[in-house]
Design a protein around this motif. Sequence first.
Motif, PDB file in Angstrom:
ATOM      1  N   GLU A  40     -15.059   4.823  29.887  1.00  0.00           N
ATOM      2  CA  GLU A  40     -15.762   6.108  29.931  1.00  0.00           C
ATOM      3  C   GLU A  40     -17.192   5.910  29.429  1.00  0.00           C
ATOM      4  O   GLU A  40     -17.407   5.314  28.386  1.00  0.00           O
ATOM      5  CB  GLU A  40     -15.047   7.134  29.040  1.00  0.00           C
ATOM      6  CG  GLU A  40     -13.705   7.581  29.574  1.00  0.00           C
ATOM      7  CD  GLU A  40     -13.838   8.354  30.866  1.00  0.00           C
ATOM      8  OE1 GLU A  40     -14.781   9.145  31.004  1.00  0.00           O
ATOM      9  OE2 GLU A  40     -12.993   8.148  31.748  1.00  0.00           O
ATOM     10  N   PRO A  41     -18.207   6.443  30.141  1.00  0.00           N
ATOM     11  CA  PRO A  41     -19.589   6.284  29.681  1.00  0.00           C
ATOM     12  C   PRO A  41     -19.861   7.161  28.464  1.00  0.00           C
ATOM     13  O   PRO A  41     -19.233   8.211  28.281  1.00  0.00           O
ATOM     14  CB  PRO A  41     -20.425   6.731  30.877  1.00  0.00           C
ATOM     15  CG  PRO A  41     -19.515   7.607  31.666  1.00  0.00           C
ATOM     16  CD  PRO A  41     -18.115   7.123  31.408  1.00  0.00           C
ATOM     17  N   ASP A  42     -20.794   6.736  27.644  1.00  0.00           N
ATOM     18  CA  ASP A  42     -21.225   7.513  26.490  1.00  0.00           C
ATOM     19  C   ASP A  42     -21.940   8.770  27.002  1.00  0.00           C
ATOM     20  O   ASP A  42     -22.896   8.665  27.770  1.00  0.00           O
ATOM     21  CB  ASP A  42     -22.178   6.664  25.634  1.00  0.00           C
ATOM     22  CG  ASP A  42     -22.688   7.396  24.411  1.00  0.00           C
ATOM     23  OD1 ASP A  42     -22.261   8.536  24.165  1.00  0.00           O
ATOM     24  OD2 ASP A  42     -23.522   6.809  23.680  1.00  0.00           O
ATOM     25  N   PRO A  43     -21.493   9.971  26.613  1.00  0.00           N
ATOM     26  CA  PRO A  43     -22.103  11.203  27.143  1.00  0.00           C
ATOM     27  C   PRO A  43     -23.599  11.303  26.831  1.00  0.00           C
ATOM     28  O   PRO A  43     -24.369  11.797  27.642  1.00  0.00           O
ATOM     29  CB  PRO A  43     -21.334  12.328  26.458  1.00  0.00           C
ATOM     30  CG  PRO A  43     -20.119  11.706  25.875  1.00  0.00           C
ATOM     31  CD  PRO A  43     -20.370  10.248  25.733  1.00  0.00           C
ATOM     32  N   ARG A  44     -24.023  10.829  25.669  1.00  0.00           N
ATOM     33  CA  ARG A  44     -25.450  10.893  25.329  1.00  0.00           C
ATOM     34  C   ARG A  44     -26.253   9.971  26.239  1.00  0.00           C
ATOM     35  O   ARG A  44     -27.330  10.337  26.709  1.00  0.00           O
ATOM     36  CB  ARG A  44     -25.673  10.514  23.870  1.00  0.00           C
ATOM     37  CG  ARG A  44     -25.069  11.544  22.896  1.00  0.00           C
ATOM     38  CD  ARG A  44     -25.151  11.036  21.500  1.00  0.00           C
ATOM     39  NE  ARG A  44     -24.345   9.815  21.458  1.00  0.00           N
ATOM     40  CZ  ARG A  44     -24.213   9.036  20.406  1.00  0.00           C
ATOM     41  NH1 ARG A  44     -24.827   9.307  19.299  1.00  0.00           N
ATOM     42  NH2 ARG A  44     -23.459   7.957  20.446  1.00  0.00           N
ATOM     43  N   GLN A  45     -25.718   8.794  26.490  1.00  0.00           N
ATOM     44  CA  GLN A  45     -26.409   7.856  27.362  1.00  0.00           C
ATOM     45  C   GLN A  45     -26.436   8.397  28.793  1.00  0.00           C
ATOM     46  O   GLN A  45     -27.443   8.317  29.482  1.00  0.00           O
ATOM     47  CB  GLN A  45     -25.718   6.501  27.316  1.00  0.00           C
ATOM     48  CG  GLN A  45     -26.427   5.432  28.102  1.00  0.00           C
ATOM     49  CD  GLN A  45     -25.726   4.086  28.013  1.00  0.00           C
ATOM     50  OE1 GLN A  45     -24.559   4.015  27.625  1.00  0.00           O
ATOM     51  NE2 GLN A  45     -26.419   3.034  28.371  1.00  0.00           N
ATOM     52  N   GLN A  46     -25.338   8.983  29.223  1.00  0.00           N
ATOM     53  CA  GLN A  46     -25.262   9.560  30.563  1.00  0.00           C
ATOM     54  C   GLN A  46     -26.279  10.689  30.718  1.00  0.00           C
ATOM     55  O   GLN A  46     -26.966  10.787  31.736  1.00  0.00           O
ATOM     56  CB  GLN A  46     -23.843  10.070  30.831  1.00  0.00           C
ATOM     57  CG  GLN A  46     -23.620  10.550  32.235  1.00  0.00           C
ATOM     58  CD  GLN A  46     -23.624   9.431  33.251  1.00  0.00           C
ATOM     59  OE1 GLN A  46     -23.394   8.283  32.933  1.00  0.00           O
ATOM     60  NE2 GLN A  46     -23.910   9.776  34.487  1.00  0.00           N
ATOM     61  N   ALA A  47     -26.409  11.553  29.703  1.00  0.00           N
ATOM     62  CA  ALA A  47     -27.374  12.654  29.755  1.00  0.00           C
ATOM     63  C   ALA A  47     -28.799  12.119  29.808  1.00  0.00           C
ATOM     64  O   ALA A  47     -29.649  12.654  30.528  1.00  0.00           O
ATOM     65  CB  ALA A  47     -27.193  13.567  28.546  1.00  0.00           C
ATOM     66  N   ALA A  48     -29.070  11.067  29.051  1.00  0.00           N
ATOM     67  CA  ALA A  48     -30.412  10.479  29.054  1.00  0.00           C
ATOM     68  C   ALA A  48     -30.749   9.904  30.432  1.00  0.00           C
ATOM     69  O   ALA A  48     -31.868  10.062  30.927  1.00  0.00           O
ATOM     70  CB  ALA A  48     -30.522   9.402  27.984  1.00  0.00           C
ATOM     71  N   VAL A  49     -29.786   9.253  31.052  1.00  0.00           N
ATOM     72  CA  VAL A  49     -30.017   8.683  32.385  1.00  0.00           C
ATOM     73  C   VAL A  49     -30.251   9.803  33.391  1.00  0.00           C
ATOM     74  O   VAL A  49     -31.182   9.744  34.203  1.00  0.00           O
ATOM     75  CB  VAL A  49     -28.827   7.797  32.820  1.00  0.00           C
ATOM     76  CG1 VAL A  49     -28.915   7.447  34.293  1.00  0.00           C
ATOM     77  CG2 VAL A  49     -28.762   6.545  31.974  1.00  0.00           C
ATOM     78  N   GLU A  50     -29.443  10.851  33.338  1.00  0.00           N
ATOM     79  CA  GLU A  50     -29.608  11.966  34.275  1.00  0.00           C
ATOM     80  C   GLU A  50     -30.956  12.639  34.099  1.00  0.00           C
ATOM     81  O   GLU A  50     -31.579  13.067  35.065  1.00  0.00           O
ATOM     82  CB  GLU A  50     -28.462  12.956  34.101  1.00  0.00           C
ATOM     83  CG  GLU A  50     -27.150  12.425  34.646  1.00  0.00           C
ATOM     84  CD  GLU A  50     -25.963  13.337  34.368  1.00  0.00           C
ATOM     85  OE1 GLU A  50     -26.167  14.458  33.846  1.00  0.00           O
ATOM     86  OE2 GLU A  50     -24.839  12.921  34.661  1.00  0.00           O
ATOM     87  N   GLN A  51     -31.425  12.744  32.864  1.00  0.00           N
ATOM     88  CA  GLN A  51     -32.732  13.343  32.612  1.00  0.00           C
ATOM     89  C   GLN A  51     -33.847  12.467  33.191  1.00  0.00           C
ATOM     90  O   GLN A  51     -34.792  12.972  33.775  1.00  0.00           O
ATOM     91  CB  GLN A  51     -32.944  13.541  31.117  1.00  0.00           C
ATOM     92  CG  GLN A  51     -34.253  14.224  30.783  1.00  0.00           C
ATOM     93  CD  GLN A  51     -34.428  14.401  29.288  1.00  0.00           C
ATOM     94  OE1 GLN A  51     -33.658  13.884  28.492  1.00  0.00           O
ATOM     95  NE2 GLN A  51     -35.450  15.128  28.919  1.00  0.00           N
ATOM     96  N   ARG A  52     -33.709  11.150  33.052  1.00  0.00           N
ATOM     97  CA  ARG A  52     -34.746  10.249  33.561  1.00  0.00           C
ATOM     98  C   ARG A  52     -34.810  10.241  35.082  1.00  0.00           C
ATOM     99  O   ARG A  52     -35.882  10.048  35.654  1.00  0.00           O
ATOM    100  CB  ARG A  52     -34.502   8.828  33.050  1.00  0.00           C
ATOM    101  CG  ARG A  52     -34.908   8.631  31.614  1.00  0.00           C
ATOM    102  CD  ARG A  52     -34.967   7.156  31.254  1.00  0.00           C
ATOM    103  NE  ARG A  52     -33.752   6.425  31.521  1.00  0.00           N
ATOM    104  CZ  ARG A  52     -32.765   6.233  30.664  1.00  0.00           C
ATOM    105  NH1 ARG A  52     -32.832   6.744  29.460  1.00  0.00           N
ATOM    106  NH2 ARG A  52     -31.695   5.541  30.999  1.00  0.00           N
ATOM    107  N   ILE A  53     -33.689  10.429  35.751  1.00  0.00           N
ATOM    108  CA  ILE A  53     -33.701  10.344  37.212  1.00  0.00           C
ATOM    109  C   ILE A  53     -33.747  11.705  37.893  1.00  0.00           C
ATOM    110  O   ILE A  53     -33.718  11.783  39.118  1.00  0.00           O
ATOM    111  CB  ILE A  53     -32.490   9.535  37.736  1.00  0.00           C
ATOM    112  CG1 ILE A  53     -31.168  10.236  37.425  1.00  0.00           C
ATOM    113  CG2 ILE A  53     -32.514   8.122  37.199  1.00  0.00           C
ATOM    114  CD1 ILE A  53     -29.969   9.584  38.090  1.00  0.00           C
TER     115      ILE A  53
END
Length: 157
Positions: A40-53
């Motif tokens: 499972e991906p880290d939710p904070r890391q996933q949110a950061a990636v979604e914000q960047r893209i």
Amino acid sequence: MSQQDNAMADILKWVLILGVVAAVVLWVMHALFGGGPDREPDPRQQAAVEQRIAPFGTVQSGEVAQVAAGEGEVRAGADVYAASCAACHTAGVAGAPRTGQAGDWQPRLDERGMDGLLQNAITGIGGMPPRGGAPNVTDEELQAAIEHMLQESGVSP
């Protein structure tokens, strides 16, 4: 076999053993900490990636309806200026007359008049797109923004 050959064989044997042990240790560490396709991906890391893209703008074509700020509400010239005009008119981007510089505004006002300045803002001029790139700004709001820039520049409309 000579004693030197035996020493080289022993060294090669230990290098191979250490290599296999290192590979097993790395594989175990990856399985425990590095994750894999089922991790499972880290939710904070996933949110950061979604914000960047995330997309930063949209492209519209065809007719664009003018929409005022609210139900019949007209925004003040200073508000329209801050939201749509300041980015270019503060620094004079692409030859835009700079807010606060009477020498940039007075000749344009003398040559075109207020109606000409408004028409340029509506249709665009030089590097400025129509309505300053803000299709939801009404003619009345554009005029208020122009009057605000003139007033800030010490020029009377």
